[in-house]
Design a protein around this motif. Structure first.
Motif: not given
Lengths: 231, 251
Positions: A68, A72-74, A79-83
């Motif tokens: 983590e 970068m969290p970006q 997490t892309f599909p979720n966003q």
């Protein structure tokens, strides 16, 4: 066998109860110790936050935290599909609000306001025209009244002047008559006075002459008086 | 924008990027595409704000508007005029889509400025989807409306003939760089601002520089308020410019 397995994996017996139980129940299928420990380690590492202690658990937590902190969290593609999914949901929801509620309402309000403003402007224009007309009428009435007043004043002045002239003429005439009359009377009086003067002078002269003891004829006295009076 | 700094072992530890971590709202575990996360929460708030402004604000439909209605009309008029001025009257057909983009970005940016909130527009995943959807829509629209004439966008007919192939290559590259710059401009601005505030907040742990740090945070926050609006404006106006290219591809 079971006790040995848990000890080498470094897992507390009360936390992971099922393992000893499973090992006991399937006694016949127990595999070599080393393999079991390796399996447990892999499983703990995969979950990362399981209730494990000793080296295996510590390493797993470290590895998790390191992953983590490093990037970068970006750039965490997991997490892309979720966003993206929730972004699309949000966009559709906002589009719904905009196209079904905001645009019809605001469009209608703006059109209505535009109409109202246009109407008001038109009626204001009309009222302005009427006000101008009224002003013109007022001005005309005022001018008429003024002209009428002037006319009346002139008329009155003329009639008064005429009356005045007539009166003056009559007065002049009367005055003339009176003057003539008076002049006649004065002339008469003057003539009378002249006669009286001659009479008195004659009488006085006759008396003076008589007082001197002489007699004089009337004719001579009269001639002398006439001469004197004329002089 | 969580303001949290830990002093560990006598040294300062900054986690300026922790505020951007996507985490599930309920429990923790893997983040699937359907998981309800902080992204979901803050995007839902964005929807609520938009709905509140436009559903509640314009409820009266008054000719003489209330305050909320004035704001809603102002936003509507602002974007409407922008589309009309930049894209021309033909562009007004696409006004709802552009207005949607503007509202999402502006509300997400401002909600992201609430302390401890999560800025959805700081994520490249979000801005890239926005920029790519604009790019694809504009490109497809350009070809559908103009056919092959849309390629005239890359053929600068006013330039000397010898230069045109060179210019065409440059134009082509710049065309395909558009979604990249379009998305990174928004995401980068929001992310950088929030991270800088966080770094200054970290310095507040040292007593001697704390007042300076607080003043700096206030100053940068003011700048970020400006940036939040300007980036939404820039994203929207660039969308209008790209749309204009699709509607009138000739130079």
């Amino acid at each position: 066998m079971a006790l040995e397995t848990t000890a080498r994996a470094g897992i507390e017996p009360q936390v992971l109860q099922p393992i000893p139980v499973q090992v006991e129940g399937n006694n016949a299928e127990i595999e070599p110790t080393g393999e079991v420990a390796a399996d447990l380690g892999v499983e703990a590492g995969a979950h990362g936050d399981g209730p494990v202690t000793a080296e295996v658990g510590y390493d797993a937590i470290d590895a998790h935290g390191g992953a983590e902190a490093a990037g970068m969290p970006q750039l965490d593609f997991s997490t892309f599909p979720n966003q993206i999914f929730w972004l699309l949901v949000t966009l559709f929801a906002i589009y719904f609000v905009v196209s079904r509620i905001a645009m019809p309402r605001i469009g209608a309000v703006l059109a209505e306001r535009q109409g109202t403003v246009t109407n008001d402007l038109a009626s204001a224009e009309e009222l302005k025209l009427r006000a101008q007309e009224a002003e013109a009428a007022y001005d005309k009435a005022l001018a008429d009244a003024r002209a009428e007043a002037n006319r009346i004043a002139d008329e009155t002045r003329a009639s008064i002047q005429a009356d005045l002239d007539a009166e003056l003429a009559r007065a002049d005439e009367q005055i003339g008559a009176k003057t003539a009359e008076s002049e006649a009377a004065i002339a008469e009086i003057r003539a009378g006075a002249m006669d009286s003067v001659r009479d008195v002078a004659t009488d006085t002269a006759k008396a003076i002459v008589a007082a001197f003891g002489a007699t004089a004829d009337d004719a001579a006295i009269a001639a002398a008086v006439d001469q004197r009076v004329k002089g | 924008m969580a303001v949290e700094t830990e002093a560990e072992e006598g040294g300062l530890v900054f986690h300026p990027l922790d505020q951007f971590i996507v985490k599930p709202l309920f429990g923790d575990g893997e983040i699937h595409w359907y998981t309800i996360t902080n992204v979901t929460f803050w995007m839902a708030l964005t929807i609520l704000c938009v709905a509140g402004l436009f559903a509640l604000g314009t409820r009266g439909r008054a000719i003489v508007p209330s305050r909320m209605q004035s704001v809603a009309e102002l936003a509507y008029g602002f974007v409407y005029k922008m589309v009309e001025d930049v894209s021309g009257r033909e562009g007004l057909k696409y006004f709802p889509y552009i207005f949607t983009l503007f509202l999402f970005i502006v509300f997400a940016n401002f909600l992201g400025l609430i302390p401890t909130s999560f800025a959805t527009t700081s994520h490249i995943a979000v801005t890239a989807v926005l920029a790519l959807s604009v790019f694809l829509t504009v490109t497809i629209l350009g070809f559908v409306l103009n056919g092959t004439k849309f390629l005239g966008l890359f053929w600068v007919s006013s330039a000397p003939l010898a230069l045109r192939p060179v210019l065409a290559i440059i134009e082509l590259i710049s065309y395909f760089v558009r979604p990249v710059s379009h998305s990174i401009r928004l995401g980068g601005n929001i992310m950088a601002g929030h991270a800088v505030i966080k770094v200054f907040a970290g310095f507040a742990a040292i007593a001697t520089v704390a007042p300076l740090s607080v003043i700096a945070i206030a100053a940068i926050y003011g700048l970020e308020v400006l940036v939040a609006f300007i980036q939404a404006y820039v994203f929207t106006i660039l969308t209008c410019v790209y749309l204009k290219d699709a509607l009138h591809p000739s130079h």
